[in-house]
Design a protein around this motif. Structure first.
Motif, PDB file in Angstrom:
ATOM      1  N   PHE A  15       1.022  -0.978   0.047  1.00  0.00           N
ATOM      2  CA  PHE A  15       0.085   0.151   0.001  1.00  0.00           C
ATOM      3  C   PHE A  15       0.804   1.559  -0.091  1.00  0.00           C
ATOM      4  CE2 PHE A  15      -2.769  -2.957   1.248  1.00  0.00           C
ATOM      5  CZ  PHE A  15      -3.562  -2.879   0.889  1.00  0.00           C
ATOM      6  N   GLU A  69      -3.357  -2.448   5.303  1.00  0.00           N
ATOM      7  CA  GLU A  69      -4.150  -1.340   5.542  1.00  0.00           C
ATOM      8  C   GLU A  69      -4.032  -0.952   6.953  1.00  0.00           C
ATOM      9  OE1 GLU A  69      -6.481   0.622   3.755  1.00  0.00           O
ATOM     10  OE2 GLU A  69      -7.513  -0.951   1.960  1.00  0.00           O
ATOM     11  N   LYS A 102      -3.504   0.991  -3.267  1.00  0.00           N
ATOM     12  CA  LYS A 102      -3.634  -0.149  -2.927  1.00  0.00           C
ATOM     13  C   LYS A 102      -2.291  -0.412  -4.324  1.00  0.00           C
ATOM     14  CE  LYS A 102      -4.486  -4.923  -2.826  1.00  0.00           C
ATOM     15  NZ  LYS A 102      -5.787  -6.308  -2.705  1.00  0.00           N
TER      16      LYS A 102
END
Lengths: 114, 114
Positions: A15, A69, A102
């Motif tokens: 990410f 995340e 992402k």
């Protein structure tokens, strides 16, 4: 080869937090706090790296890279980071845009090497 | 409010191409080609905006934003862009990292306004 400004990241997926900002006013601890946040972020679980620049007009781009995340959320909840963000909103930034993305694929060059 | 350096992007999802690079050598048309690529990219279907900086040490970050992966692929195939990338690999860049990412969420500040 890789200059020291590049983040060394693994194969995707991972990410990216893309933080674009325009500084305002005097330093007011901004410089030392920014350095401290990079140092502190690098200690967090799931931190992969950071790439950052700021121009003489006060516009800056910082991209930090994270394994998940969850790692980004944990960093957002970190108390010292939360306090710094609050000062950022009140004192340091005229405007910012923060985007969480992402990373799906990545390439290096000119010869694909590092 | 929004400085002119910020990309104006819609609600996610959309895509980001994060291009981090280290320049090498003389200009060799780099400056004018870089300007032309921004101009040309802005004409492509699905282009949303770009944010870009380069430091005095030659390290730069350019983030371009796109509506879809298809728009990114079409831009990659553009003949003039393909020729410029080839010169980039051979003449202009010591190293680069290119990452394609899907923007999942975004915030603005300090007051969430533009």
């Amino acid at each position: 080869m890789n200059g020291s400004n590049f983040a060394i990241t693994p194969e995707p997926p991972y990410f990216a937090v893309i933080f674009s900002s325009l500084r305002q006013g005097e330093d007011n601890d901004y410089g030392k706090t920014a350095d401290r946040m990079v140092e502190l972020a690098a200690e967090q679980p799931g931190f992969l790296g950071v790439e950052s620049l700021r121009g003489t007009d006060g516009f800056g781009i910082t991209v930090s890279y994270w394994e998940s995340e969850e790692a980004i959320k944990n960093w957002k909840r970190h108390a010292e980071h939360t306090a710094a963000r609050e000062r950022g909103r009140k004192e340091w930034y005229e405007h910012f845009e923060l985007r969480v993305a992402k990373v799906e694929r990545a390439y290096a060059g000119p010869r694909g090497d590092r």
